[in-house]
Design a protein around this motif. Structure first.
Motif, PDB file in Angstrom:
ATOM      1  N   LEU A 189     -16.481  -1.382  30.116  1.00 40.58           N
ATOM      2  CA  LEU A 189     -17.148  -0.931  31.334  1.00 40.58           C
ATOM      3  C   LEU A 189     -16.155  -0.747  32.473  1.00 40.58           C
ATOM      4  O   LEU A 189     -16.290   0.179  33.277  1.00 40.58           O
ATOM      5  N   ALA A 190     -15.157  -1.624  32.553  1.00 38.13           N
ATOM      6  CA  ALA A 190     -14.145  -1.498  33.596  1.00 38.13           C
ATOM      7  C   ALA A 190     -13.377  -0.186  33.446  1.00 38.13           C
ATOM      8  O   ALA A 190     -13.098   0.506  34.441  1.00 38.13           O
ATOM      9  N   GLU A 191     -13.048   0.187  32.211  1.00 40.30           N
ATOM     10  CA  GLU A 191     -12.342   1.447  31.979  1.00 40.30           C
ATOM     11  C   GLU A 191     -13.224   2.646  32.341  1.00 40.30           C
ATOM     12  O   GLU A 191     -12.740   3.639  32.906  1.00 40.30           O
ATOM     13  N   ILE A 192     -14.517   2.552  32.020  1.00 37.64           N
ATOM     14  CA  ILE A 192     -15.446   3.623  32.389  1.00 37.64           C
ATOM     15  C   ILE A 192     -15.523   3.751  33.906  1.00 37.64           C
ATOM     16  O   ILE A 192     -15.467   4.857  34.464  1.00 37.64           O
ATOM     17  N   ASP A 193     -15.635   2.614  34.591  1.00 37.74           N
ATOM     18  CA  ASP A 193     -15.751   2.628  36.046  1.00 37.74           C
ATOM     19  C   ASP A 193     -14.504   3.208  36.710  1.00 37.74           C
ATOM     20  O   ASP A 193     -14.588   3.822  37.784  1.00 37.74           O
ATOM     21  N   ASP A 194     -13.340   3.011  36.091  1.00 33.42           N
ATOM     22  CA  ASP A 194     -12.122   3.601  36.646  1.00 33.42           C
ATOM     23  C   ASP A 194     -12.255   5.121  36.729  1.00 33.42           C
ATOM     24  O   ASP A 194     -11.914   5.742  37.743  1.00 33.42           O
ATOM     25  N   VAL A 195     -12.747   5.729  35.654  1.00 33.70           N
ATOM     26  CA  VAL A 195     -12.907   7.186  35.629  1.00 33.70           C
ATOM     27  C   VAL A 195     -14.028   7.624  36.571  1.00 33.70           C
ATOM     28  O   VAL A 195     -13.911   8.635  37.280  1.00 33.70           O
ATOM     29  N   VAL A 196     -15.128   6.876  36.589  1.00 29.18           N
ATOM     30  CA  VAL A 196     -16.238   7.226  37.483  1.00 29.18           C
ATOM     31  C   VAL A 196     -15.790   7.152  38.941  1.00 29.18           C
ATOM     32  O   VAL A 196     -16.183   7.988  39.765  1.00 29.18           O
ATOM     33  N   TRP A 233     -32.552   3.663  36.661  1.00 34.16           N
ATOM     34  CA  TRP A 233     -33.906   3.879  36.140  1.00 34.16           C
ATOM     35  C   TRP A 233     -33.838   3.776  34.622  1.00 34.16           C
ATOM     36  O   TRP A 233     -33.871   4.753  33.899  1.00 34.16           O
ATOM     37  N   SER A 234     -33.722   2.561  34.136  1.00 29.71           N
ATOM     38  CA  SER A 234     -33.552   2.318  32.704  1.00 29.71           C
ATOM     39  C   SER A 234     -33.966   0.893  32.386  1.00 29.71           C
ATOM     40  O   SER A 234     -33.811  -0.013  33.212  1.00 29.71           O
ATOM     41  N   THR A 235     -34.451   0.682  31.186  1.00 28.90           N
ATOM     42  CA  THR A 235     -34.901  -0.641  30.762  1.00 28.90           C
ATOM     43  C   THR A 235     -33.760  -1.518  30.266  1.00 28.90           C
ATOM     44  O   THR A 235     -33.779  -2.735  30.469  1.00 28.90           O
ATOM     45  N   LEU A 236     -32.751  -0.937  29.628  1.00 33.75           N
ATOM     46  CA  LEU A 236     -31.712  -1.726  28.979  1.00 33.75           C
ATOM     47  C   LEU A 236     -30.977  -2.601  29.991  1.00 33.75           C
ATOM     48  O   LEU A 236     -30.439  -2.096  30.980  1.00 33.75           O
ATOM     49  N   PRO A 237     -30.912  -3.909  29.764  1.00 32.07           N
ATOM     50  CA  PRO A 237     -30.276  -4.810  30.738  1.00 32.07           C
ATOM     51  C   PRO A 237     -28.807  -4.518  30.976  1.00 32.07           C
ATOM     52  O   PRO A 237     -28.311  -4.705  32.087  1.00 32.07           O
ATOM     53  N   HIS A 238     -28.098  -4.056  29.939  1.00 32.88           N
ATOM     54  CA  HIS A 238     -26.662  -3.813  30.127  1.00 32.88           C
ATOM     55  C   HIS A 238     -26.392  -2.626  31.039  1.00 32.88           C
ATOM     56  O   HIS A 238     -25.336  -2.541  31.670  1.00 32.88           O
ATOM     57  N   ALA A 239     -27.350  -1.688  31.110  1.00 35.89           N
ATOM     58  CA  ALA A 239     -27.093  -0.438  31.812  1.00 35.89           C
ATOM     59  C   ALA A 239     -26.829  -0.659  33.296  1.00 35.89           C
ATOM     60  O   ALA A 239     -26.050   0.071  33.912  1.00 35.89           O
ATOM     61  N   VAL A 240     -27.470  -1.668  33.872  1.00 31.12           N
ATOM     62  CA  VAL A 240     -27.314  -1.900  35.306  1.00 31.12           C
ATOM     63  C   VAL A 240     -25.923  -2.414  35.655  1.00 31.12           C
ATOM     64  O   VAL A 240     -25.506  -2.383  36.812  1.00 31.12           O
ATOM     65  N   MET A 241     -25.163  -2.869  34.651  1.00 24.30           N
ATOM     66  CA  MET A 241     -23.827  -3.403  34.913  1.00 24.30           C
ATOM     67  C   MET A 241     -22.759  -2.319  34.932  1.00 24.30           C
ATOM     68  O   MET A 241     -21.614  -2.588  35.280  1.00 24.30           O
ATOM     69  N   GLU A 242     -23.125  -1.095  34.589  1.00 26.14           N
ATOM     70  CA  GLU A 242     -22.127  -0.053  34.354  1.00 26.14           C
ATOM     71  C   GLU A 242     -21.344   0.352  35.596  1.00 26.14           C
ATOM     72  O   GLU A 242     -20.296   0.944  35.486  1.00 26.14           O
ATOM     73  N   ASN A 243     -21.861   0.064  36.788  1.00 28.22           N
ATOM     74  CA  ASN A 243     -21.127   0.421  37.990  1.00 28.22           C
ATOM     75  C   ASN A 243     -20.824  -0.777  38.890  1.00 28.22           C
ATOM     76  O   ASN A 243     -20.407  -0.599  40.037  1.00 28.22           O
ATOM     77  N   LEU A 244     -21.011  -1.984  38.369  1.00 26.65           N
ATOM     78  CA  LEU A 244     -20.730  -3.171  39.168  1.00 26.65           C
ATOM     79  C   LEU A 244     -19.248  -3.287  39.499  1.00 26.65           C
ATOM     80  O   LEU A 244     -18.872  -3.807  40.549  1.00 26.65           O
ATOM     81  N   HIS A 245     -18.396  -2.808  38.600  1.00 23.22           N
ATOM     82  CA  HIS A 245     -16.947  -2.908  38.823  1.00 23.22           C
ATOM     83  C   HIS A 245     -16.490  -1.979  39.945  1.00 23.22           C
ATOM     84  O   HIS A 245     -15.367  -2.092  40.429  1.00 23.22           O
ATOM     85  N   ALA A 289      -7.969   4.062  44.718  1.00 25.03           N
ATOM     86  CA  ALA A 289      -6.518   4.165  44.522  1.00 25.03           C
ATOM     87  C   ALA A 289      -6.089   3.426  43.261  1.00 25.03           C
ATOM     88  O   ALA A 289      -5.265   3.929  42.477  1.00 25.03           O
ATOM     89  N   GLU A 290      -6.635   2.224  43.040  1.00 31.36           N
ATOM     90  CA  GLU A 290      -6.300   1.465  41.836  1.00 31.36           C
ATOM     91  C   GLU A 290      -6.781   2.188  40.585  1.00 31.36           C
ATOM     92  O   GLU A 290      -6.060   2.265  39.585  1.00 31.36           O
ATOM     93  N   ALA A 291      -8.000   2.715  40.639  1.00 31.50           N
ATOM     94  CA  ALA A 291      -8.556   3.426  39.484  1.00 31.50           C
ATOM     95  C   ALA A 291      -7.720   4.645  39.135  1.00 31.50           C
ATOM     96  O   ALA A 291      -7.462   4.935  37.953  1.00 31.50           O
ATOM     97  N   THR A 292      -7.269   5.355  40.147  1.00 32.93           N
ATOM     98  CA  THR A 292      -6.452   6.549  39.928  1.00 32.93           C
ATOM     99  C   THR A 292      -5.175   6.213  39.166  1.00 32.93           C
ATOM    100  O   THR A 292      -4.805   6.899  38.203  1.00 32.93           O
ATOM    101  N   GLU A 293      -4.515   5.159  39.564  1.00 32.70           N
ATOM    102  CA  GLU A 293      -3.268   4.771  38.903  1.00 32.70           C
ATOM    103  C   GLU A 293      -3.514   4.245  37.499  1.00 32.70           C
ATOM    104  O   GLU A 293      -2.722   4.489  36.583  1.00 32.70           O
ATOM    105  N   LEU A 294      -4.612   3.516  37.292  1.00 33.63           N
ATOM    106  CA  LEU A 294      -4.924   2.991  35.958  1.00 33.63           C
ATOM    107  C   LEU A 294      -5.195   4.125  34.973  1.00 33.63           C
ATOM    108  O   LEU A 294      -4.709   4.111  33.837  1.00 33.63           O
TER     109      LEU A 294
END
Length: 551
Positions: free
Chosen positions: A173-180, A197-209, A48-53
């Motif tokens: 990442l927070a803005e990306i997660d809103d759309v996801v 399934w990726s080596t890059l350390p940042h990639a695992v944070m993409e859905n933490l929000h 609901a929050e993501a939708t409004e943002l």
């Protein structure tokens, strides 16, 4: 190429050197990440929050664009766009007036026609920017968003093999997660468990929000630099200390899709729905192995990236019971478009109109100096132009070409993404300046010298005897074919493959990792056949799949 890529590349010219500035940037970004990641993990967004943002950002597109250009372009004389705008005689007051009078899309089209745009080669510092009497060369760093204080960096490459990085932030990442979050809602999913399934350390944070528990984090290749392993462990430790559920990174090679399919079956039984982020080829491998082994992956939603999700790949994935939610992303922008559940075209995606304006020039337009924005319902294909709208964008892009082409879809799909204002859709996304395989993107300008100079010098033959083509296998995965003219004498196919991968690896640490991925997946194959020739008689050094389909 079973041996070490770097070892085989040493005789070749252009071996990269470690960039101390790059290392320092990594250290500073990691310090910011350490400070801010806990707050990010502990404040997940609801649907609901993501939708409004997202809806609010769509409504604020024009003011957001004007504010961003004022702060990052007109206030920075070093900005390449400032020089282009000045050359076009467009002051900030002129820009405001045009947007208010004609709208954002029409203004961007007029600017492009006046020479305010950049190509991929110009953004990467590989070509001069020439518009009439104006001529200069920009560096990749001049396109960085000065408003962003990076919390992690994504490696890429620049001119002369110099190691570069795109600085990205948790705010982005927070803005990306809103759309996801909104996209997942179209699939009936809310806060699924997450596997990477990726080596890059940042990639695992993409859905933490999203509040997702990371139940799996796998490295697709076995040889990981110690610094990368240390950063992986650091990110995992911070997330755990912040109260998040984070799997420890471990190895799972691309050559063992059957064991991963069985592991996923177990996790689906334990955790329920799972969102898994992987390259399209990896998703195909695991799905095919599941089907062959009689394993149902119902409840799994793949988020394939890095390669086109073709109808053949989509069919293999859905045959296992899994769903797909593809994204279109570049290193410079992050995700530009995200799919929904209501689609009849495999890779149909909603443009993230709250943070990007996406247009194109016609595929029939041979004059890139006059790009144009297509109407949303045109159904026309062409090379994509992207303009960023938000302050969290890692790169400032103003009619910037991505090196990809796509078709704008007419009509509506009626999903929640459309309801929040993301009405523009693209599909049939294909590279026109790059080759992709196993999620690895090879920029064409990086390949020309290798194909036309290095291979003939080392293996014999002459320029025009070698060519690298992108091709799709019958199983839905991609291969890169190194074509060698039959007249080249005494060719050892394994040596030719090793020399090619070694030359790619020698350009930068990022390229070395890409070469290892291509090697692990056996993506590069050698065939003795005359190079492909265009209808106009040209023999290009590299051939994206889209080029042959278009010719």
């Amino acid at each position: 190429m079973a041996g070490d890529v770097r070892r085989q590349s040493r005789p070749l010219p252009g071996v990269y050197v470690t960039d101390c500035a790059f290392i320092w940037r990594q250290i500073v970004a990691t310090a910011r990440l350490t400070r801010d990641l806990t707050r990010f993990v502990r404040a997940p967004v609801t649907t609901a929050e993501a939708t409004e943002l997202v809806r609010a950002r769509v409504a604020n597109r024009e003011p957001a664009f004007l504010a961003l250009v004022r702060r990052t372009v007109y206030r920075h004389r070093n900005s390449p766009y400032r020089r282009l705008l000045d050359h076009a005689g467009c002051t900030y007051a002129d820009l405001v007036q045009q947007v208010q009078r004609d709208g954002l899309d029409a203004t961007l089209r007029r600017l492009a026609e006046q020479g305010v745009y950049v190509t991929q080669a110009e953004m990467k510092g590989r070509a001069d920017i020439m518009r009439g009497s104006l001529r200069f060369r920009a560096t990749p760093e001049q396109f960085d968003n000065p408003l962003v204080r990076p919390q992690f960096v994504v490696p890429t490459s620049g001119s002369s093999g110099r190691q570069l990085a795109v600085g990205r932030s948790l705010a982005e990442l927070a803005e990306i997660d809103d759309v996801v979050a909104v996209a997942l809602a179209t699939c009936g999913m809310s806060r699924p468990a997450y596997v990477k399934w990726s080596t890059l350390p940042h990639a695992v944070m993409e859905n933490l929000h999203l509040g997702s528990s990371v139940v799996g984090w796998f490295n697709p290749v076995g040889s990981i630099p110690l610094a990368v392993r240390a950063l992986q462990a650091w990110v995992a430790a911070i997330v755990r200390l912040s109260g998040g559920e984070m799997a420890w990174p471990r190895e799972h090679l691309l050559t063992a899709p059957d064991t991963l399919a069985d592991w996923l079956r177990q996790q689906l039984g334990t955790h329920g729905p799972i969102l898994m982020d992987a390259t399209a080829s990896s998703a195909v491998r695991v799905s095919a192995a599941a089907t062959e082994g009689g394993i149902s992956l119902a409840g799994l939603c793949w988020m394939p990236w890095g390669e086109p999700l073709t109808p053949a790949r989509e069919q293999i994935i859905t045959a296992s019971g899994a769903m797909t939610l593809p994204v279109y992303s570049t290193v410079e922008t992050g995700p530009i478009a995200v799919a929904c559940a209501n689609r009849t075209v495999a890779d149909a995606m909603h443009v993230r109109g709250e943070r990007f304006v996406v247009g194109h020039r016609s595929a029939d337009d041979d004059a890139p100096s006059v790009p144009a924005l297509a109407p949303a319902d045109s159904g026309v294909a062409g090379a994509l132009l992207v303009t960023t709208l938000g302050p969290a964008a890692p790169k400032i892009m103003l009619n910037a070409e991505t090196g990809d082409a796509a078709e704008f879809l007419p009509g509506r799909c009626g999903c929640l993404l459309e309801d929040v204002g993301l009405t523009r859709r693209i599909a049939n996304i294909r590279s026109v300046e790059k080759l992709t395989g196993e999620g690895v993107t090879l920029v064409g300008t990086d390949l020309v010298a290798i194909i036309e100079e290095t291979l003939p010098r080392v293996l014999g033959g002459r320029m025009g005897d070698f060519q690298l083509l992108e091709a799709e296998r019958g199983d839905g995965t991609v291969r890169l074919l190194l074509r060698v003219r039959p007249t080249v004498p005494d060719l050892d196919a394994n040596r030719a493959r090793s020399i090619l991968l070694g030359a790619i690896a020698a350009q930068s640490p990022h390229h070395e990792h890409m070469a290892r991925l291509l090697d692990a997946a056996s993506t590069v194959q050698v065939e003795r056949e005359d190079p492909w020739v265009t209808s106009s008689g040209k023999t290009p050094a590299f051939v994206p799949l889209a080029a042959r389909r278009r010719d």
